[in-house]
Design a protein around this motif. Structure first.
Motif, mmCIF file in Angstrom:
data_model
loop_
_atom_site.group_PDB
_atom_site.id
_atom_site.type_symbol
_atom_site.label_atom_id
_atom_site.label_comp_id
_atom_site.label_asym_id
_atom_site.label_seq_id
_atom_site.Cartn_x
_atom_site.Cartn_y
_atom_site.Cartn_z
ATOM 1 N N GLN A 182 -0.626 -9.549 1.643
ATOM 2 C CA GLN A 182 0.475 -8.896 2.243
ATOM 3 C C GLN A 182 0.333 -7.607 2.960
ATOM 4 O O GLN A 182 -0.618 -6.742 2.624
ATOM 5 C CB GLN A 182 1.267 -8.419 1.145
ATOM 6 N N THR A 242 10.789 -3.491 6.007
ATOM 7 C CA THR A 242 11.329 -2.783 4.953
ATOM 8 C C THR A 242 11.388 -1.544 4.903
ATOM 9 O O THR A 242 11.846 -0.788 3.860
ATOM 10 C CB THR A 242 10.398 -3.322 3.837
ATOM 11 N N SER A 271 4.919 -8.372 3.860
ATOM 12 C CA SER A 271 5.334 -7.958 2.715
ATOM 13 C C SER A 271 6.729 -7.955 2.568
ATOM 14 O O SER A 271 7.395 -7.393 3.253
ATOM 15 C CB SER A 271 4.620 -6.589 2.038
ATOM 16 N N ARG A 272 7.546 -8.231 1.146
ATOM 17 C CA ARG A 272 8.826 -8.129 1.313
ATOM 18 C C ARG A 272 9.098 -6.872 0.274
ATOM 19 O O ARG A 272 10.146 -6.649 0.319
ATOM 20 C CB ARG A 272 9.343 -9.342 0.388
ATOM 21 N N GLN A 273 8.085 -6.391 -0.155
ATOM 22 C CA GLN A 273 8.204 -5.122 -1.068
ATOM 23 C C GLN A 273 8.237 -3.937 -0.040
ATOM 24 O O GLN A 273 7.402 -3.729 0.944
ATOM 25 C CB GLN A 273 7.188 -4.995 -1.779
ATOM 26 N N CYS A 274 9.267 -2.936 -0.250
ATOM 27 C CA CYS A 274 9.468 -1.791 0.423
ATOM 28 C C CYS A 274 8.141 -0.803 0.202
ATOM 29 O O CYS A 274 7.771 -0.706 -0.924
ATOM 30 C CB CYS A 274 10.900 -1.199 0.096
ATOM 31 N N ASN A 284 9.246 2.217 -2.116
ATOM 32 C CA ASN A 284 9.241 1.692 -3.389
ATOM 33 C C ASN A 284 7.887 1.526 -4.209
ATOM 34 O O ASN A 284 7.540 1.843 -5.164
ATOM 35 C CB ASN A 284 9.867 0.442 -3.573
ATOM 36 N N TYR A 285 7.083 0.895 -3.242
ATOM 37 C CA TYR A 285 5.692 0.522 -3.985
ATOM 38 C C TYR A 285 4.891 2.012 -3.987
ATOM 39 O O TYR A 285 4.370 1.888 -5.456
ATOM 40 C CB TYR A 285 4.827 -0.267 -2.799
ATOM 41 N N GLN A 322 6.437 3.472 -7.117
ATOM 42 C CA GLN A 322 5.883 2.807 -8.542
ATOM 43 C C GLN A 322 4.559 2.930 -9.092
ATOM 44 O O GLN A 322 4.199 3.288 -10.150
ATOM 45 C CB GLN A 322 6.105 1.349 -8.270
#
Ligand code: SAM
Length: 351
Positions: A38, A90, A320-323, A326-327, A330
């Motif tokens: 990703q 994203t 990647s669909r994840q921001c 945010n990654y 986290q």
């Protein structure tokens, strides 16, 4: 057996042929091990080409009187980003010359609108500002600050009239990280006069700084700058630096910068994706401002959504669909939790 942390040598940074290929493959493997296939997709809007700095290498330097200076319009940007942005992004990076006016008038209200109306993570790249303004940006909802250290050799930094002073730039990077920002930094490879020791110093400095990401950009001679006639950076040297950054900072967010395509037209960018990059940027600057946002030459290679998506696909990667924001949050939370028991042990031993 414990692996030694990676640190490059000049020989590896100058490698070519089979040795270089093996080095790049090692970096690409390290990226896939950490991030899978990703890549993060971030849009960028350039909101002002006013700049109070005078970097010898940059086309937006304040002494460049040939440049028409503009600030973006808040309503135009908000309309574009809330209603017409590419679906694949994203995150958004808001970039400008060092211009505190645009930060107050456009960037801060824009971040508030984006956080209210979209789920985009917000990065900013606005140069060194004051602490109150950093706090306001963070409070408005930006969480990633891009502040490149540019050049790790303090004398060379001063010679190139890089922003403010070297000490101040580093202080700001450290303070931003201490205040909770995810900081991405970076340097320029192939500047005229850069020595082998000077190039290696960039890696030593990057290793010491509290970074979530690090980039390397090839030097591109800017029109109407004192370095206009200097040679362009060698793409192989730049890609070798990218591979070295990846092996040094396996957890880092490393962008494939669009200037790779100027350093090697048509293919430089794709080679970046094979050499450890895990972030790509789609340029969303409205065309009327884009024309005068000149870091290098007016003939920019604009990375559109179509070009980016086809480069990603061609390299066997996926958006990647994840921001990204945010990654990073986290990851920070997980590493803080993981560190806690060790901190407790250390505290008990110190009692
Ligand atoms: N003003 C902000 C700052 O100081 O961070 C952000 C904008 S600045 C124009 C963005 C970056 O462009 C700089 O950090 C510098 O590394 C890069 N840049 C400028 N001119 C360049 C050149 N000729 N070749 C490669 N990179 C360049």
């Amino acid at each position: 057996m414990i692996d030694e942390p990676f640190f490059p040598t000049i020989d590896i940074l100058k490698s070519r042929g089979q040795a270089q290929l093996a080095f790049h493959e090692r970096a690409a493997r390290a990226t896939v091990e950490k991030f899978g296939r990703q890549v993060f997709l971030r849009g960028v809007v350039e909101v002002s080409n006013f700049c109070r700095e005078n970097c010898a290498y940059c086309g937006m330097r304040r002494d460049n009187r040939g440049l028409a200076r503009h600030r973006a319009r808040l309503d135009q940007l908000a309309e574009l980003l809330v209603h017409h942005r590419p679906v694949s992004i994203t995150d958004l990076n808001i970039q400008a010359g060092e211009d505190p006016v645009v930060v107050r008038e456009v960037v801060l209200p824009l971040i508030k609108i984006l956080r209210r109306e979209t789920s985009l993570g917000v990065s900013v790249c606005l140069g060194t500002l004051n602490r109150a303004l950093y706090h306001e940006l963070n409070f408005a909802g930006a969480s990633m600050y891009i502040l490149k250290f540019e050049i790790a050799d303090p004398d060379f930094y001063a010679q190139m009239a890089s922003p403010g002073t070297f000490a101040e730039r580093l202080e700001h990077i450290r303070e931003l990280a201490a205040a909770g920002w995810n900081v991405s930094s970076g340097f320029i490879a192939g500047l005229p006069g850069q020595t082998g020791a000077g190039l290696l110093a960039n890696f030593s400095l990057a290793r010491e700084l509290p970074l979530a990401g690090c980039s390397v950009s090839p030097f591109i001679p800017g029109e109407e700058t004192p370095l206009a006639n200097a040679p362009i950076a060698d793409i192989d040297l730049t890609l070798n630096c990218m591979a070295a950054l990846r092996l040094m900072g396996t957890h880092w967010i490393i962008p494939a910068v669009s200037a790779l395509n100027l350093a090697e037209p048509g293919i430089g960018y794709r080679r970046g994706l094979r050499t450890g990059a895990n972030l790509v940027t789609i340029n969303l600057t409205p065309p009327d401002l884009r024309e005068d946002y000149v870091l290098y030459t007016r003939d920019r290679f604009i990375m559109t959504e179509e070009r980016i998506l086809s480069a990603i696909e061609a390299e066997g990667l996926k958006p990647s669909r994840q921001c990204l924001a945010n990654y990073c949050q986290q990851k920070k939370a997980t590493s803080t939790r993981a560190r806690r028991p060790a901190v407790r042990v250390a505290e008990a031993l110190n009692r």
